[in-house]
Design an enzyme around this catalytic site. Sequence first.
Site, PDB file in Angstrom:
ATOM      1  CB  SER A 124       1.230  -8.189   7.173  1.00 47.06           C
ATOM      2  OG  SER A 124       2.533  -7.700   6.879  1.00 47.06           O
ATOM      3  CE1 TYR A 174      -1.144  -8.275   1.910  1.00 45.51           C
ATOM      4  CE2 TYR A 174       0.568  -7.541   3.421  1.00 45.51           C
ATOM      5  CZ  TYR A 174      -0.272  -8.534   2.956  1.00 45.51           C
ATOM      6  OH  TYR A 174      -0.247  -9.782   3.522  1.00 45.51           O
TER       7      TYR A 174
END
Length: 302
Positions: free
Chosen positions: A162, A218
């Site tokens: 990501s 995350y």
Amino acid sequence: MSNKEDANTIVVSPICHPISRWWSKETVAIVTGANKGIGFALVRRLAELGLTVVLTARDTGRGLAAVEALKNEGFHVHFGCLDISNQNSIEKFVTWFQQAFGVVDILINNAAVSFNELYGNSVEQAETVVQTNFYGPKMLTEALLPLFRRESTAARILNISSRLGLLNKLKNPKLKAMLLDEENLSESQIEEMLNLFLKDVKNGTWKSNGWPQIWTDYAVSKLALNSYSKILARRYKGNEEQISVNCFCPGFTQTSMTGGKGLHTADTVAAIGARLALLPVDELPTGKFFVIGSSNPIYSKL
């Protein structure tokens, strides 16, 4: 974004052009976290292209249901139960895989978790997120390394990551300098960074110590995964064993993690991800971070 990080970024187009076929039915790919979403779509696409594909999921029932769904579409794939957050599960999976297939050509580390709502930012499950999103892919990769086929086509590891984990999201100058020193960066330093983050979470100081501000746990787990990928790529670059290691950010994709919202479908992302995993060896980079963009076929900032 730093100049070094910028140089490692490659923007890929949602429009996928054909590539020369080098693979066959004997080419074996593993996709983790593949009973739904991007992982499921990747398995479908790779099976459609004629590879032997192993779909993994931590829940046997859901994994077998996914295999059956693909069978109904005309694709025969294999199922392996795997919880990447659990060392024992990884060991059992690798033992089974070695007995069943012997070698692996492509590993796509897709399995990951986030406990945040789309616009939330809780770190209550930070330990689980770090264990699953960083230590899981790392443990699985290290366990499978001896099984990678060493041939001229080059083995491939593609880590689904990501942009939230890019260095420009990290505001701690000391940690950023450490991660930028790629030639000397070690796995122990990455783990020390994660321990520091989890300590800040425990102490309630994580908001003020320069950690990423969006989906913090995350983002930190993906920051660690990106950094580990660079170390692994460096380890095998120019090596006779020929293992290419890259990361791919699918962007804002319509999956359960985003509550079904997003700019891309899982199938669109899978078409790109499969193409990246199957690049001809003479076009195959290592140590790069791919992101979906609007540029023509592949635009590299190198």
